[in-house]
Each structure stands twice: as C-alpha cells, then as structure tokens.
Design a protein around this motif. Sequence first.
Motif, PDB file in Angstrom:
ATOM      1  N   UNK A   1       0.835  -1.199   0.000  1.00 16.63           N
ATOM      2  CA  UNK A   1       0.000   0.000   0.000  1.00 16.63           C
ATOM      3  C   UNK A   1       0.870   1.249   0.000  1.00 16.63           C
ATOM      4  N   UNK A   2       0.205   2.397  -0.040  1.00 14.71           N
ATOM      5  CA  UNK A   2       0.916   3.668  -0.201  1.00 14.71           C
ATOM      6  C   UNK A   2       1.686   4.016   1.055  1.00 14.71           C
ATOM      7  N   UNK A   3       2.941   3.588   1.138  1.00 15.69           N
ATOM      8  CA  UNK A   3       3.617   3.822   2.408  1.00 15.69           C
ATOM      9  C   UNK A   3       4.183   5.228   2.548  1.00 15.69           C
ATOM     10  N   UNK A   4       4.046   6.051   1.529  1.00 18.59           N
ATOM     11  CA  UNK A   4       4.444   7.452   1.692  1.00 18.59           C
ATOM     12  C   UNK A   4       3.258   8.328   2.112  1.00 18.59           C
TER      13      UNK A   4
ATOM     14  N   UNK B   1       0.875   8.768  11.419  1.00 16.37           N
ATOM     15  CA  UNK B   1       2.241   8.547  10.915  1.00 16.37           C
ATOM     16  C   UNK B   1       2.235   7.992   9.505  1.00 16.37           C
ATOM     17  N   UNK B   2       3.394   8.124   8.855  1.00 14.33           N
ATOM     18  CA  UNK B   2       3.539   7.532   7.525  1.00 14.33           C
ATOM     19  C   UNK B   2       3.449   6.013   7.631  1.00 14.33           C
ATOM     20  N   UNK B   3       2.785   5.411   6.669  1.00 13.67           N
ATOM     21  CA  UNK B   3       2.591   3.966   6.712  1.00 13.67           C
ATOM     22  C   UNK B   3       3.928   3.230   6.653  1.00 13.67           C
ATOM     23  N   UNK B   4       4.946   3.868   6.062  1.00 10.25           N
ATOM     24  CA  UNK B   4       6.245   3.187   5.975  1.00 10.25           C
ATOM     25  C   UNK B   4       6.841   2.898   7.348  1.00 10.25           C
TER      26      UNK B   4
ATOM     27  N   UNK C   1       1.635  13.910  -3.613  1.00  9.78           N
ATOM     28  CA  UNK C   1       2.258  13.554  -2.334  1.00  9.78           C
ATOM     29  C   UNK C   1       3.378  12.559  -2.567  1.00  9.78           C
ATOM     30  N   UNK C   2       3.123  11.591  -3.431  1.00  7.06           N
ATOM     31  CA  UNK C   2       4.145  10.583  -3.685  1.00  7.06           C
ATOM     32  C   UNK C   2       5.378  11.178  -4.328  1.00  7.06           C
TER      33      UNK C   2
END
Lengths: 241, 564
Positions: free
Chosen positions: A87-90, A130-133, B324-325
């Motif tokens: 998934x979008x970890x950013x 928090x960021x998912x990463x 964002x990315x």
Amino acid sequence: MITLEALSKRYQKGAVKAVDELSLNVKAGEIFGFLGPNGAGKTTTIKMMVGLLVPDEGTVTINGSRMDQDPMAAKQSLSFVPDTPEIYDKLTGLEYLNFLGDVYRVPGPLRRSRIATLLDLFEMRQAVGDLIQSYSRGMRQKIVLTGALLHDPAVFILDEPMVGLDPRSSSHLKDYMRDHCARGNTVFFSTHVLDVAERFCDRIGIIHRGQLIATGTMAALRERAKQRESLESIFLELTGS
Amino acid sequence: MMFVRLLLLQLRVNFSLSALRWYWFNDRKKFLTSIGIMALIVASIGPLFYLYSIFVLETFAAAAPLGQTEVVLTSALVLTAFLIAMLNLGFVLSVFYYSRDLALLVSLPLRPGEILASKFGVVLVYNYLIILPFLLPAIGVFGFQSAIRWDYWLISGVVVLLAPVIPLVVVSLFLLVLMRLTNLSQKRDALRMMGLLGFFLGVLALNWIFGSVRPGEEATFIESVLLAQDGLIHFVSRMYPPALWATRALVASGLTQFYNLLGYLLLSGVGVIGLIEVGQRIFYEGLIGGEEVRRGRHLADDDLGRRLGRVHSPEWAIAMREIKYLIRTPIFFFNSLLILLALPAILLVPVVAGGTLEVVLSGLEAEVPRPVQLLGGGAFIGMMALFAPAASSSFSREGRQFWISQLIPLSARQHIRGKLLYAFLLAALALPVVLLGAWLWLPWRPLEIVIALGAGLILSFPMITLSLWIDLLRPYLDWDSPDKAIKQNINVLLAMLGGSVVFVGLYFWGRFLFERGQDPWMIYGGVLGVALLIGYVFWVLLYRLARIRYRFVDPPPNDEVRER
Ligand SMILES: Nc1ncnc2c1ncn2[C@@H]1O[C@H](COP(=O)(O)OP(=O)(O)O)[C@@H](O)[C@H]1O
Ligand SMILES: [Mg+2]
C-alpha cells in the motif's frame, strides 16, 4: 452475493492451469472459507473475483453486477485485503483512509464515524497520523482492514487474513465479520489453515489444484472425508501446516 | 585488490555491461534495441552539441581582441562544475544511499570507505558522459585556433579526467553530512529534502552573486574585467577558482603552469582522500538505523475530524496521491520537480556568468519579434512539462501499488482526469518562473504576459497527454528501487523524444505562418490550435488505452510466487 461460473485461468502461456472451471455460489449473510494448500489457486481465484486478473473463461458476479460488464458497480460493492498488501507507504494512515473515502465516495460524517469506530476496534488511533512506511507488519494489516471496511462493502474478500495479525485483533476481526454478515453482507476469505477455517466460517469450500472439490459445513466435510480418501489426504495436508 | 574488484563490479552492474553481453549471446533483438536506443540518445544530443560548439567559437572570437581567448576554457570548466553540482544531488544520493546492493555490501567484510569509494567511482564515470560534450568543444576550439605547445593536449587529458572530481566531492561531502545529521530525526525525509533544496538554492545564489555586476559599477567592471590582463578569466572563475588553476595549467608556461597543475592535482587528490576518510566515519551512520516507529499521540474524535478535512472528488484524490508521492520520495522529487528549477538556472548560467545578460536581452528584443518571444515563453513552460518526467513516469511510478488503482471503483476516464489534473498542477509551477523572468527582464505588456502563460498551458497539454500515453503503453511496474521507475525508465526517454518531435513540428508550423506574414493572432491561433488538436488526439488514445490497461495489467507476482 458472489457467483463464480466456470472460472478458469492459466499461467505461463497455458503451461500452469491455476484455476480450473471453478463454480461457486456464496449467499448473503454467509462467512465463506476458501480452504486449500499452498499453490492450490486461492489467490488466483480471488484476484479474478476482485477484478485484478481477467479470467481466461468464466464469469464473476458480485452483488448482482458482472465484473466484466459493469466493473464499477461490482467494485463499489466489494472490498479486498490481499495477502501481502503493497500500500501507499508514503501516505500517513489517515491520508490513506481519506483517499479511499474519496474514491469510494463515502460521505464526510459517515466517513468520520466509521474511521473512529474502526480505529478503536484495531487500536490504531496512535499510529494513524504517521507515515505507513513506519508501520509494523501487523499495523499495516490493520490499516488495510480499516480502509477495506470504510465503505461498508456488501462483499468483503480477504486473502489469508490471519497471517501477521495479533490474536486480539484477529478476534476483534472475527466479531466484526459476524456483525457484518448479520447485516446481510458476505465475507469470503481464503486460508491454508484448517483450524482458522473451522473457527471462522459458516461454510467451507476446499480447493485443490485449481478445482473446487467439496463444499459444506466443516462437520459435513469431515463426515465426507471418512468416505473419500482424496479428501482425507487433503485434510491431513491442511492440518499439518 | 578488493577495492578495484568492487569498483569493476559496480561499473559492470551500473552500466548494464553484463546484461548487454548476455543479450549479445542470447537475445540479439534486445541487444540491438538497447544499442539503437543509445544511438538515439546520442543523435538527439547532436544538434545541441553543434550549437554549443558554435557558441564556444563565437566566444573565442569575441575574446580575441581582448587577448583573453582562454576564457573559453575557464567558462567550460566553471559550467561543468556547476552542472555537476546541480545535476548530481539526486543521483549521488540514490547511488550512495538507495541502491539495492547496499544491504548486501554492508554485510560483507568491507570497510565503509571502500564501499563509498566504489560508489563514488560509479558516479564519476557517469559524469564523464555529462561533461565531455561541454569540455571537448572548448578544448578543441582553443587548441586548434591558437598556437599551443604539444603538452596542451596531454594536460587537457588530465584536466578532463579531473574535472568532475572536485564538484562531486563537494556534493558527496554535503550529502554524507546531511544524511548523518538527519538520520535519527523523526522528520528525516522532510529535513533531507529541505537540506537538498537549500544546497541547490545556495549554489544558484552563489552563482548569482558572483556572476552579476552591481549597478553603478559597470565602468569599473569594464576596466577590471575586460581590459585588465586575465580579468575575464578571474571574473568567470570567481565562484570556482580551480577552473582558473586548470586554465593556467593548460595555457601558461614555466613555473606558473607547474604550480597551477600541481594545485589542481593536489586539491582533487586531497578531496577524494578526505571524502573517503569522512565516509569511513559517518557513511554507515547516515545509512543504517532510524527505522524505529514513532509513537504518535492518541487522536481524539474532534482532532480526527479536523485532520480528515473535506471530502474531495475521486479525480482530486488521485491527483493529490500523485503529488504527495512525488514530493515525499526523494528520488522522484529530485528527478522531476527539481529539474523544473534546474533547467532555467542552467540555461541562464552561461549568460549571467559571462556577464552578457544585457547584450543577450537587447539582442533578443531587436532580433526576435514579439509574437515569437511570447510563444517561446509558452514553449518554455511546455518543455518543462515534458522534461520534468512527472507525466512520463506517472503510471510506472505506481509500481507494485498499481493494484489499488485497478481495484478502486473508478472509470478509466476518472483515472485519466486525475492524472491530467496532477500533471497540469505540476506544469503550472513553471508559470511563476516565466512570470518572474518576464517581469524582471522583458518589456512584455500585461496582456502579452497572459498570452505567454496561456500558451504555456496549452502547449503543455500535448506534452502531458503524449507522455502519459507512452508510459501507459508499457508501464514499468515491477521495479524494486524508485530510481528505476524514473531514471532508468525507457518510457521517460521515449516521451522526451516524442515530445521534442511535436515541438519541432510546431516550431516549423509557426515559422511558416510567420513568414507568410500572418498577423500575431493568426499565429497564436494557428500554433496553439494545432497543439490543442495533438493534445486532444493523444487524450483520446490515452483514454482508450486506459480502459484496457486498468483491466488487463496483471499485478506483478509477489515475492512468494516469484520464488517458486
Ligand atoms: N503470476 C503468476 N505467474 C505464473 N504462475 C503463477 C502466478 N501466480 C500464481 N501462479 C501459479 O499458479 C498456481 C496457483 O497459485 P496461487 O493462486 O497463488 O495459489 P494459492 O494462493 O492457493 O497459494 C501455483 O502453481 C502458482 O505457482
Ligand atoms: Mg495465496
């Protein structure tokens, strides 16, 4: 709620037949367990059900809409949790949820209350900003589950969902699935662990080498395994793992 | 020696030499395609190389009456140093800190300094490719046009080999320190991004300060720079003195030559040794660790509601996800957004550093008719949209997360609208650049500025749809380091080539209209109308393609299946 008709898929230019004319019907209000050893074709079947893979033959119908004819309606009424979610970890957890809320068109107030409930259920309130990463494997799983339940899907499909989930969350998830089905929705999930299928499911289908070889309640399946040797050997394989 | 072997291995991997060899023996077709693509790149640089050579020749001719012809060497050296500092931030960062083999290398019995040195070697070799087109014309022009001794050619070999070293050492040292300092912070990525941006702007600012002549000092400028002996060379190399030493090493004689060459050699050598020493101490500390999870604070309901914010359309959600990315992945950020900043800076540097801005501007005003200027300003914005590979890597960058786009209930049309929105938002970042340039230097009227900006957006349209279409033809999703999605992505290159063809076509069409004596509005209408049409055609193609791709792209198999 879910109808699969003669679904087939081959890989490597036809060399591997991963799913072989699989037909299945899951009714509203059911928790259906899709049980089979590794490599049986569970993930492939599920990917075709959710529209990530196009079947070579056969059709998928979700909540009355054919995946090939009206994919928008079919997709709107399902949600999917893959086995190892990329998934979008950013994005932060919250941004990820908001993104899903926007694309599934969940109205604002409803979105807020559902997110609040689900975050409490999975104890994710602290990490969600928090960021998912930075999430651990289990937290990742939980944010994906939260996102998947955000639009209250009529059909909830999970691929090996219990891997990596802590016991408490897994028990909360079970309660939630019960609840979800009681409201007329359907849950479909795959597992290679007999135990899990037995604890969670109303009805079970056993898949082996791409074919659905038996369906029924766990009790009925055990009964039949006594007569059919092939089924019994699969049972043994599944309890072993 | 361990280090030499490591370096050779790194070079082989990075330049795909082994892969090429394998293709030669096993897949002739793929080998030919790779060679063909390289030839295509060289061919596309050809015209620029030619133009630059002419520019060098003219500079040489202009400097001849002043007796300062060696300024072509100094400017070329300063220019390459500047280019290297600007273009390598992202590259050095990704090679030093984000390449895939690092996890392996770190676990081997190698010293951090050795790993760093081999990575530095890779970067260095890449940079020869960047600097050769700039240094060779200058060295050639000076060498063939002046009476020189034989040792000129010999020393110029040394100078070319050393030219990238000092600027690369500076960039590398900066990054080592930045990564080390920010590694333990919770806002690591943001701080690093700010640090990089700061470096970038700092170099630009220095360049500006050293390159400009203060108002009121024009007379002293002429006296001390143009008329004094070596004044021009001193002026040009103010920001980067090693260029002065290298120039002297090339053209002076006797002890002067010797000392300057020695100084240049010593500084380069000390730089590399210093870098390795510093790396030995802090390289790993910027590389490893800092992965711990932050415990955020408990989010109460009101807070949650506030942070969730407003409900947006799916298209807007897609566009914001892209942005964002792009911003949060350092490699993406530096290879797209920053190019937007770097390109105009790089275009301006030779002019500003040469102190010839006024001349160029008045020449522009006298020689180039206003409508052409305005369309040129617009074309600049369109080029930004093309050369910042934000659209041409847009699908590829989704990578293994593409399944989410396939899963969500959006139509192909909605996906494409989201992507277009995102690409236009980025292209719009070039508007202030043109606005500022026009306001500072060009005597454009307000209406004319509006025309230039509007033309820019319209010219961006075909660039964006073309780039998206090319990337969607064969999206490259199965990458494992972000570098591959944007820098080693052939789609980016193809889009640039395709877009350039469109630009050249539009240029000749506009020129045709102009030479037919059409009035300005007809020219704007003609050029921009065709641009809109091309954009529309690719938009339709893109939309059709998206209907197929979003359905039929098989998500890359996960590692579990791959291993079977
Ligand atoms: N992308 C793929 N390419 C080729 N073969 C695949 C791919 N995905 C799965 N397979 C093969 O198809 C069969 C079924 O795999 P899968 O559906 O992943 O099984 P399960 O989820 O039940 O473990 C296996 O033999 C697997 O190797
Ligand atoms: Mg599986």
